[in-house]
Scaffold this active site. Structure first.
Site, PDB file in Angstrom:
ATOM      1  N   ARG A   1       2.942  13.863  -8.607  1.00 55.95           N
ATOM      2  CA  ARG A   1       3.055  12.974  -9.762  1.00 55.95           C
ATOM      3  C   ARG A   1       1.698  12.800 -10.429  1.00 55.95           C
ATOM      4  NH1 ARG A   1       5.725   7.227  -8.554  1.00 55.95           N
ATOM      5  NH2 ARG A   1       3.677   6.493  -7.959  1.00 55.95           N
TER       6      ARG A   1
ATOM      7  N   GLY B   1       2.637   3.766   1.407  1.00 55.33           N
ATOM      8  CA  GLY B   1       3.194   4.020   2.734  1.00 55.33           C
ATOM      9  C   GLY B   1       3.738   5.431   2.880  1.00 55.33           C
ATOM     10  N   ARG B   2       3.860   6.118   1.763  1.00 53.18           N
ATOM     11  CA  ARG B   2       4.372   7.500   1.827  1.00 53.18           C
ATOM     12  C   ARG B   2       3.770   8.327   0.711  1.00 53.18           C
ATOM     13  NH1 ARG B   2       9.963   6.974  -1.464  1.00 53.18           N
ATOM     14  NH2 ARG B   2       9.442   4.990  -2.375  1.00 53.18           N
TER      15      ARG B   2
ATOM     16  N   GLY C   1       7.346   7.721   5.915  1.00 52.94           N
ATOM     17  CA  GLY C   1       6.382   8.324   5.005  1.00 52.94           C
ATOM     18  C   GLY C   1       6.920   9.505   4.220  1.00 52.94           C
TER      19      GLY C   1
ATOM     20  N   ASP D   1       4.153  -4.677  -7.486  1.00 56.41           N
ATOM     21  CA  ASP D   1       3.529  -3.432  -7.011  1.00 56.41           C
ATOM     22  C   ASP D   1       4.044  -2.229  -7.798  1.00 56.41           C
ATOM     23  OD1 ASP D   1       5.850  -4.374  -5.409  1.00 56.41           O
ATOM     24  OD2 ASP D   1       5.775  -2.360  -4.573  1.00 56.41           O
ATOM     25  N   ASN D   2       5.068  -2.437  -8.627  1.00 55.71           N
ATOM     26  CA  ASN D   2       5.563  -1.363  -9.484  1.00 55.71           C
ATOM     27  C   ASN D   2       5.217  -1.637 -10.945  1.00 55.71           C
ATOM     28  OD1 ASN D   2       6.624  -0.089  -7.251  1.00 55.71           O
ATOM     29  ND2 ASN D   2       8.677  -0.934  -7.521  1.00 55.71           N
TER      30      ASN D   2
ATOM     31  N   GLY E   1       0.826  -1.219   0.000  1.00 56.64           N
ATOM     32  CA  GLY E   1       0.000   0.000   0.000  1.00 56.64           C
ATOM     33  C   GLY E   1       0.851   1.257   0.000  1.00 56.64           C
TER      34      GLY E   1
ATOM     35  N   LYS F   1       3.920  12.098  -3.539  1.00 56.64           N
ATOM     36  CA  LYS F   1       4.848  11.094  -3.004  1.00 56.64           C
ATOM     37  C   LYS F   1       5.744  11.783  -1.981  1.00 56.64           C
ATOM     38  CE  LYS F   1       7.962   7.564  -4.927  1.00 56.64           C
ATOM     39  NZ  LYS F   1       8.386   6.966  -6.204  1.00 56.64           N
TER      40      LYS F   1
HETATM   41  P1  AMP Z   1       8.818   1.453  -3.588  1.00 50.41           P
HETATM   42  O1  AMP Z   1      10.160   0.905  -3.353  1.00 50.41           O
HETATM   43  O2  AMP Z   1       8.770   2.938  -3.707  1.00 50.41           O
HETATM   44  O3  AMP Z   1       8.097   0.793  -4.718  1.00 50.41           O
HETATM   45  O4  AMP Z   1       7.989   1.133  -2.246  1.00 50.41           O
HETATM   46  C1  AMP Z   1       7.697  -0.158  -1.780  1.00 50.41           C
HETATM   47  C2  AMP Z   1       6.774  -0.082  -0.581  1.00 50.41           C
HETATM   48  O5  AMP Z   1       7.443   0.540   0.530  1.00 50.41           O
HETATM   49  C3  AMP Z   1       5.524   0.739  -0.811  1.00 50.41           C
HETATM   50  O6  AMP Z   1       4.470   0.146  -0.091  1.00 50.41           O
HETATM   51  C4  AMP Z   1       5.901   2.090  -0.237  1.00 50.41           C
HETATM   52  O7  AMP Z   1       4.781   2.842   0.132  1.00 50.41           O
HETATM   53  C5  AMP Z   1       6.741   1.694   0.968  1.00 50.41           C
HETATM   54  N1  AMP Z   1       7.702   2.743   1.362  1.00 50.41           N
HETATM   55  C6  AMP Z   1       8.814   3.124   0.702  1.00 50.41           C
HETATM   56  N2  AMP Z   1       9.446   4.131   1.353  1.00 50.41           N
HETATM   57  C7  AMP Z   1       8.711   4.416   2.445  1.00 50.41           C
HETATM   58  C8  AMP Z   1       8.835   5.367   3.515  1.00 50.41           C
HETATM   59  N3  AMP Z   1       9.842   6.241   3.586  1.00 50.41           N
HETATM   60  N4  AMP Z   1       7.874   5.361   4.469  1.00 50.41           N
HETATM   61  C9  AMP Z   1       6.846   4.493   4.409  1.00 50.41           C
HETATM   62  N5  AMP Z   1       6.685   3.584   3.434  1.00 50.41           N
HETATM   63  C10 AMP Z   1       7.590   3.526   2.462  1.00 50.41           C
HETATM   64 MG    MG Z   2       6.420   1.157  -5.512  1.00 50.64          MG
END
Ligand code: AMP
Ligand code: MG
Length: 486
Positions: A172, A88-89, A122, A248-249, A86, A109
């Site tokens: 974004r 997360g940030r 976040g 998820d990407n 989900g 973001k």
């Molecule tokens: P990403 O690597 O950006 O595709 O993120 C993978 C997962 O980690 C997603 O669920 C993001 O929302 C979560 N995530 C990445 N960085 C953070 C952060 N600084 N705080 C909270 N959640 C994060």
């Molecule tokens: Mg992602």
């Protein structure tokens, strides 16, 4: 006119998301506004530059019609399934309806903690935000489907990563943020009603023709597969490595999304990996088509309950669609690869011609982008010296040129050159340039970022005044790894 948003995603069942205001940031300040994009979305740049606009882009102000939320999704990360990821940030502020009726997500973001944050803070830092800004805008200019950067703002916070860094938010814009992992979230819970609602929403928003198909879920699977095949083929033709092709990407709309430790190839080698977190090389350059196919298989699995009530029948039908990926990808790849060597219509027999040039490029450790750019220049001027240089007059490259020139005889030379010029960029977001721009930005100097962005916005036409941006890194400038920098 003040900005007005809508949010159709907020009308889906409540467990699709968590209603979530963005965090209040102490001192938002505009770093970069994408005025061209704003205008193309029907937004007035002056509204975004105004205090309320900046406050909106930082998450402090929610415009009229906005129902901010964080989306729920799951995902396979490096092959391992997490049922609960989900946003997360990030916060989906709402959707922009353009004057022509198109719908785009406006997503912030780095907007603070959400119920999906797990251990994370976040937040996002300026260098990561500007990296995504630069690379996604470079991709857009190359014609590759991608999310877009509308704005980068600093928040006035200092965020701790490896050291203290300025906090920032990226605003974004995307066709949507529905991911393969969004479907997996509901499949993992065997929530068939939610899967059906998500499928119906996705079809209505992105693939309306699938609604009238004999089997809407199979038609959706095929449509997404086609988009992904074309997207990855495009990546392979510009030398782009995503770095984190987790499910998820993987965007259902077929856009490049979530720029983390991504990079463009300099020296060509199919096994190239940049991402510091990809220790096994799962997402190496040449693996990307196979990974896309694997991700689509996870998508297909999530659709099974909608395809047929009998699991074996559903699986058989999904597999039959999935088996078409190879042909779709090959056709997409060949069309683009053919153009790179001047073929306006590539035939399957031309595959080996491109493969052989790539093999010679790898063997010579030549630069991917320059090999094709120099070939384009050679066609234009008749002078092959620059093209030949990395191959050091090898017999193999001369033999290749003979075969290639024989094949080109069937082509109209003006059309052939035009195809090459449109397929072979002069400027790519070279890692050493990106890193230098981000380093300067962290130190308060945005000029290298602005200059690089300007170069990348017009990647196909060589300009003498920016010739140095064509060059690969010197040995001491080579960047060996890129970091997530979240
Ligand atoms: P990403 O690597 O950006 O595709 O993120 C993978 C997962 O980690 C997603 O669920 C993001 O929302 C979560 N995530 C990445 N960085 C953070 C952060 N600084 N705080 C909270 N959640 C994060
Ligand atoms: Mg992602």
């Amino acid at each position: 006119m003040p900005i007005t948003l809508t949010n159709s995603y907020a009308e889906l069942p409540g467990h699709f998301f968590s209603l979530q205001s963005a965090a209040q940031m102490p001192k938002p300040s505009m770093v970069r506004l994408n005025t061209d994009l704003a205008v193309s979305l029907g937004l007035n740049p002056a509204d975004l530059f105004a205090d309320t606009g900046i406050e909106m882009l930082a998450g402090n102000h929610h415009p009229k019609g906005s129902t901010p939320l964080s989306m729920a999704y799951a995902g396979h990360q490096f092959g391992n399934f997490s049922p609960q990821l989900g946003d997360g940030r990030a916060v989906l502020l709402g959707e922009i309806l353009t004057p022509s009726g198109a719908r785009f997500d406006l997503h912030l973001k780095g907007a603070g903690r959400t119920v999906f944050s797990r251990g994370g803070d976040g937040k996002a830092v300026l260098s990561a935000v500007l990296r995504e800004y630069l690379v996604s805008e470079a991709m857009a200019a190359l014609g590759v489907p991608t999310t877009r950067a509308l704005a980068a703002v600093t928040t006035g916070e200092t965020i701790m990563r490896d050291g203290p860094e300025p906090g920032a938010v990226l605003a974004r814009v995307a066709s949507s943020h529905i991911r393969v992992g969004t479907f997996q979230f509901f499949y993992a819970r065997q929530d068939v009603a939610a899967l059906r609602a998500l499928m119906d929403y996705t079809i209505a928003r992105h693939y309306p023709a699938a609604a009238d198909a004999d089997s809407p879920p199979l038609a959706l699977l095929f449509a997404v597969m086609q988009k992904q095949a074309d997207l990855i083929a495009h990546w392979m033709q510009v030398g782009f490595i995503h770095g984190v092709m987790n499910t998820d990407n993987a965007s259902i709309a077929g856009e490049t999304i979530d720029y983390g430790p991504c990079a463009f190839l300099d020296t060509y080698h199919p096994a190239t990996v940049f991402s510091s977190i990809d220790r096994q090389g799962r997402y190496a350059f040449a693996n990307q088509p196979g990974i896309a196919h694997w991700n689509l298989a996870q998508f297909a699995q999530s659709l099974l309950p909608l395809i047929d009530a009998v699991p074996e029948t559903a699986a058989e039908q999904a597999q039959a669609v999935l088996d078409g990926f190879g042909d779709l990808y090959k056709a997409a790849w060949l069309g683009r690869a053919g153009a790179k060597i001047g073929l306006t219509v590539a035939q399957s027999a031309d595959q080996v011609l491109v493969d052989d040039l790539l093999a010679l490029t790898a063997e010579a450790e030549a630069d991917f982008t320059l090999t094709f750019h120099n070939l384009t220049l050679a066609v234009q001027t008749g002078d092959f010296a620059d093209f030949n240089a990395p191959f050091e007059g090898s017999e193999a490259i001369n033999a290749w040129r003979d075969r290639w020139q024989a094949r080109l005889e069937g082509e109209d030379s003006a059309q052939s050159l035009a195809a090459m010029q449109a397929a072979n960029p002069v400027y790519i977001a070279r890692n050493h340039r990106v890193e230098a721009a981000l380093k300067a930005a962290n130190e308060g100097d945005l000029e290298p970022f602005e200059t690089l962005l300007k170069v990348l916005q017009n990647p196909f036409r060589a300009r003498p005044e920016t010739a140095e941006y064509e060059n690969p890194p010197r040995p001491d400038e080579i960047v060996h790894a890129t970091f997530c920098g979240t």
